[in-house]
Motif scaffolding. Structure first.
Motif, mmCIF file in Angstrom:
data_model
loop_
_atom_site.group_PDB
_atom_site.id
_atom_site.type_symbol
_atom_site.label_atom_id
_atom_site.label_comp_id
_atom_site.label_asym_id
_atom_site.label_seq_id
_atom_site.Cartn_x
_atom_site.Cartn_y
_atom_site.Cartn_z
ATOM 1 N N MET A 1 -0.920 0.021 24.043
ATOM 2 C CA MET A 1 -0.458 0.382 22.705
ATOM 3 C C MET A 1 -1.199 1.620 22.229
ATOM 4 O O MET A 1 -2.414 1.737 22.398
ATOM 5 N N LYS A 2 -0.442 2.521 21.597
ATOM 6 C CA LYS A 2 -1.031 3.724 21.021
ATOM 7 C C LYS A 2 -0.938 3.645 19.502
ATOM 8 O O LYS A 2 0.132 3.391 18.953
ATOM 9 N N VAL A 3 -2.082 3.865 18.838
ATOM 10 C CA VAL A 3 -2.170 3.759 17.387
ATOM 11 C C VAL A 3 -2.620 5.100 16.822
ATOM 12 O O VAL A 3 -3.578 5.709 17.314
ATOM 13 N N LEU A 4 -1.933 5.549 15.785
ATOM 14 C CA LEU A 4 -2.350 6.739 15.039
ATOM 15 C C LEU A 4 -2.802 6.278 13.663
ATOM 16 O O LEU A 4 -2.038 5.628 12.938
ATOM 17 N N PHE A 5 -4.050 6.585 13.307
ATOM 18 C CA PHE A 5 -4.560 6.242 11.978
ATOM 19 C C PHE A 5 -4.874 7.534 11.236
ATOM 20 O O PHE A 5 -5.672 8.354 11.693
ATOM 21 N N ILE A 6 -4.283 7.692 10.055
ATOM 22 C CA ILE A 6 -4.437 8.892 9.229
ATOM 23 C C ILE A 6 -5.413 8.593 8.103
ATOM 24 O O ILE A 6 -5.274 7.592 7.390
ATOM 25 N N GLY A 7 -6.393 9.484 7.912
ATOM 26 C CA GLY A 7 -7.400 9.277 6.879
ATOM 27 C C GLY A 7 -6.848 9.391 5.475
ATOM 28 O O GLY A 7 -5.669 9.714 5.266
ATOM 29 N N GLY A 189 -15.816 -2.759 23.830
ATOM 30 C CA GLY A 189 -14.426 -2.326 23.850
ATOM 31 C C GLY A 189 -13.793 -2.004 22.509
ATOM 32 O O GLY A 189 -12.559 -1.879 22.429
ATOM 33 N N THR A 190 -14.591 -1.836 21.452
ATOM 34 C CA THR A 190 -14.052 -1.500 20.134
ATOM 35 C C THR A 190 -14.144 -0.003 19.883
ATOM 36 O O THR A 190 -15.233 0.579 19.983
ATOM 37 N N ALA A 191 -13.017 0.627 19.573
ATOM 38 C CA ALA A 191 -13.023 2.041 19.197
ATOM 39 C C ALA A 191 -13.593 2.155 17.792
ATOM 40 O O ALA A 191 -13.233 1.387 16.890
ATOM 41 N N PHE A 192 -14.482 3.128 17.582
ATOM 42 C CA PHE A 192 -15.179 3.233 16.295
ATOM 43 C C PHE A 192 -15.351 4.690 15.882
ATOM 44 O O PHE A 192 -15.593 5.569 16.707
ATOM 45 N N ILE A 193 -15.227 4.925 14.573
ATOM 46 C CA ILE A 193 -15.628 6.182 13.968
ATOM 47 C C ILE A 193 -16.114 5.864 12.562
ATOM 48 O O ILE A 193 -15.499 5.064 11.843
ATOM 49 N N THR A 194 -17.233 6.460 12.151
ATOM 50 C CA THR A 194 -17.819 6.150 10.852
ATOM 51 C C THR A 194 -16.881 6.526 9.717
ATOM 52 O O THR A 194 -16.729 5.772 8.754
ATOM 53 N N ASP A 195 -16.255 7.692 9.793
ATOM 54 C CA ASP A 195 -15.234 8.048 8.796
ATOM 55 C C ASP A 195 -14.176 8.930 9.432
ATOM 56 O O ASP A 195 -14.494 9.915 10.088
ATOM 57 N N VAL A 196 -12.926 8.550 9.215
ATOM 58 C CA VAL A 196 -11.806 9.301 9.792
ATOM 59 C C VAL A 196 -11.639 10.649 9.107
ATOM 60 O O VAL A 196 -11.213 11.624 9.729
ATOM 61 N N GLY A 197 -12.008 10.741 7.821
ATOM 62 C CA GLY A 197 -11.799 11.974 7.059
ATOM 63 C C GLY A 197 -10.631 11.814 6.098
ATOM 64 O O GLY A 197 -10.218 10.701 5.778
ATOM 65 N N MET A 198 -10.099 12.931 5.647
ATOM 66 C CA MET A 198 -9.069 12.905 4.606
ATOM 67 C C MET A 198 -7.918 13.833 4.948
ATOM 68 O O MET A 198 -7.989 14.635 5.886
ATOM 69 N N VAL A 239 -5.755 6.333 18.982
ATOM 70 C CA VAL A 239 -6.456 5.327 19.781
ATOM 71 C C VAL A 239 -5.462 4.654 20.715
ATOM 72 O O VAL A 239 -4.350 4.298 20.314
ATOM 73 N N GLU A 240 -5.888 4.472 21.953
ATOM 74 C CA GLU A 240 -5.071 3.751 22.933
ATOM 75 C C GLU A 240 -5.722 2.409 23.221
ATOM 76 O O GLU A 240 -6.935 2.342 23.496
ATOM 77 N N LEU A 241 -4.923 1.329 23.171
ATOM 78 C CA LEU A 241 -5.428 -0.022 23.371
ATOM 79 C C LEU A 241 -4.793 -0.663 24.587
ATOM 80 O O LEU A 241 -3.643 -0.374 24.924
ATOM 81 N N ASP A 242 -5.531 -1.551 25.228
ATOM 82 C CA ASP A 242 -4.986 -2.383 26.295
ATOM 83 C C ASP A 242 -4.158 -3.483 25.648
ATOM 84 O O ASP A 242 -4.672 -4.286 24.859
ATOM 85 N N ASP A 243 -2.875 -3.556 25.962
ATOM 86 C CA ASP A 243 -1.979 -4.517 25.316
ATOM 87 C C ASP A 243 -2.402 -5.965 25.529
ATOM 88 O O ASP A 243 -2.211 -6.816 24.655
ATOM 89 N N LYS A 244 -2.974 -6.272 26.674
ATOM 90 C CA LYS A 244 -3.298 -7.654 26.997
ATOM 91 C C LYS A 244 -4.618 -8.114 26.382
ATOM 92 O O LYS A 244 -4.740 -9.260 25.937
ATOM 93 N N THR A 245 -5.597 -7.226 26.362
ATOM 94 C CA THR A 245 -6.928 -7.634 25.901
ATOM 95 C C THR A 245 -7.254 -7.149 24.490
ATOM 96 O O THR A 245 -8.158 -7.687 23.845
ATOM 97 N N GLY A 246 -6.552 -6.106 24.019
ATOM 98 C CA GLY A 246 -6.868 -5.510 22.734
ATOM 99 C C GLY A 246 -8.055 -4.573 22.789
ATOM 100 O O GLY A 246 -8.447 -3.998 21.761
ATOM 101 N N ARG A 247 -8.650 -4.385 23.945
ATOM 102 C CA ARG A 247 -9.794 -3.469 24.062
ATOM 103 C C ARG A 247 -9.317 -2.025 24.005
ATOM 104 O O ARG A 247 -8.231 -1.681 24.500
ATOM 105 N N ALA A 248 -10.133 -1.179 23.438
ATOM 106 C CA ALA A 248 -9.801 0.236 23.336
ATOM 107 C C ALA A 248 -10.045 0.939 24.668
ATOM 108 O O ALA A 248 -11.045 0.690 25.351
ATOM 109 N N LEU A 249 -9.118 1.815 25.013
ATOM 110 C CA LEU A 249 -9.228 2.601 26.240
ATOM 111 C C LEU A 249 -9.593 4.056 25.943
ATOM 112 O O LEU A 249 -10.207 4.726 26.764
ATOM 113 N N LYS A 250 -9.226 4.522 24.738
ATOM 114 C CA LYS A 250 -9.441 5.933 24.406
ATOM 115 C C LYS A 250 -9.402 6.108 22.896
ATOM 116 O O LYS A 250 -8.629 5.441 22.208
ATOM 117 N N ILE A 251 -10.253 6.998 22.379
ATOM 118 C CA ILE A 251 -10.179 7.399 20.974
ATOM 119 C C ILE A 251 -10.329 8.913 20.914
ATOM 120 O O ILE A 251 -11.166 9.491 21.607
#
Length: 265
Positions: A1-7, A189-198, A239-251
Motif C-alpha cells: 500500500m502507498k500512502v500520501l500524507f499532506i501536512g 517497522g514504523t515510518a516516522f517523521i517528527t513533523d511533516v510540515g505545512m 510512505v509505502e507499506l507491506d500490505d500483509k504486515t503493515g510494516r513500512a518499507l519506504k518513507i
C-alpha cells in the motif's frame, strides 16, 4: 500500500497549492490512500464542510485535525455525519466526532488515528496509552495504521514514535508547520517523521502574515493573526507499506515550492 500524507493545509493559499499540485503528486507517487491535515484550512483556523468536501472532490480520502478543530463553530453541526474526518481522540469523551476512522480506497484499507500532545497545548487524556489502544482496535480490521500526532514539542513527538514502533505503520507529526529532516523507518517497522510540515505561504511566519507576528514578539501585545497570501510551499510524505504486515518499507519527504513544483519528475 502507498500512502500520501499532506501536512497542515493553511488557508486559501494552502488549499490552492493542494489543488494545483495534487494531480502531479498522484501521477508521481501513485498513492492508494491520500490523507491531509485540515485543521488550519479555513482562514488558518478550523475547517468548514464546504472545504472538506472540496478536499474529497480533489481525491483526498481522509482528513485529520488538531487543536483548532472547533474554531469554526458550525463543525459541531456536521462532524458526526462525516466519517472521513478524525479529530484528536484524546479530547474529552463528550466531544463530537471521533478519533479513528477506517479509510477504504482503491482496494486498500488504512486506519487513521488523530492524537494531540499535552506539552504546551491544552491538557487532554493520555495520548500514548489511548493511541496504543486504538491501534489494537484497528488491527482487527487492517494491519495498516497511520497516526497523526498533533503536538508542539519535538521530544513528545519522538517519544511517541518510539512508543508506537512496531504497532503503528506510520507516525507523522503535525502542528508546528516546519518539516523536519528526520524521516526514517524505526527498527520495528514504523515510518516516522517528527513533523511533516505545512502547505501555505512560505513568505509569512508559519503561514501567517509577518507583521502581526513580529508585533507580538516585539511588544508582547496581542495581535490578530491573518493568513499570508504570499507564494506557497508544500510539504508531505509518501510512505509505502507491506500490505500483509503493515510494516513500512519506504518513507520519502516531499518539499515543493510554487516556483519549482512544475519541475518535479
Amino acid at each position: 500500500m502507498k500512502v500520501l500524507f499532506i501536512g497542515d493545509i493553511v488557508g486559501s493559499v494552502g488549499r490552492e497549492a493542494v489543488k494545483q499540485v495534487l494531480p502531479s503528486l498522484k501521477a508521481k507517487y501513485n498513492p492508494h490512500v491520500i490523507i491531509a491535515n485540515g485543521e488550519n484550512a479555513a482562514a488558518g483556523r478550523g475547517i468548514t464542510r464546504q472545504i472538506a468536501n472540496e478536499f474529497f472532490e480533489w481525491g483526498i480520502h481522509g482528513i485529520t485535525m488538531g487543536n483548532h478543530t472547533w474554531d469554526n463553530k458550525n463543525i459541531f453541526e456536521w462532524i458526526d455525519e462525516e466519517p472521513r474526518i478524525v479529530r484528536p481522540a484524546n479530547f474529552h469523551q463528550s466531544a463530537p466526532g471521533k478519533g479513528m476512522a477506517i479509510i477504504s480506497a482503491n482496494g486498500k484499507k488504512l486506519a487513521i488515528i488523530n492524537i494531540q500532545g499535552r506539552t504546551y497545548l491544552p491538557v487532554n487524556d493520555d495520548p500514548f496509552t489511548l493511541a496504543e489502544q486504538l491501534i489494537e482496535e484497528a488491527h482487527a480490521t487492517t494491519p495498516n495504521v497511520l497516526v497523526d500526532f498533533h503536538a508542539e514539542v519535538t521530544s513528545e513527538k519522538i517519544a511517541m514514535g518510539w512508543y508506537l514502533d512496531g504497532k503503528a505503520s506510520m507516525v507523522v507529526g503535525t502542528h508546528t508547520h516546519v518539516q523536519t529532516n528526520d524521516d526514517t523507518i524505526l527498527p520495528q517497522g514504523t515510518a516516522f517523521i517528527t513533523d511533516v510540515g505545512m502547505v501555505g505561504s512560505r513568505e509569512g511566519v508559519l503561514g501567517m502574515q509577518r507583521d502581526a507576528v513580529l508585533h507580538r514578539f516585539l511588544t508582547g501585545m496581542p495581535a490578530r493573526f491573518v493568513v499570508d497570501e504570499g507564494k506557497w510551499h508544500l510539504h508531505a510524505v509518501a510512505v509505502e507499506l507491506d500490505d500483509k504486515t503493515g510494516r513500512a518499507l519506504k518513507i520519502e519527504k516531499i518539499r515543493l515550492t510554487e516556483d519549482s513544483w512544475l519541475l518535479m519528475g
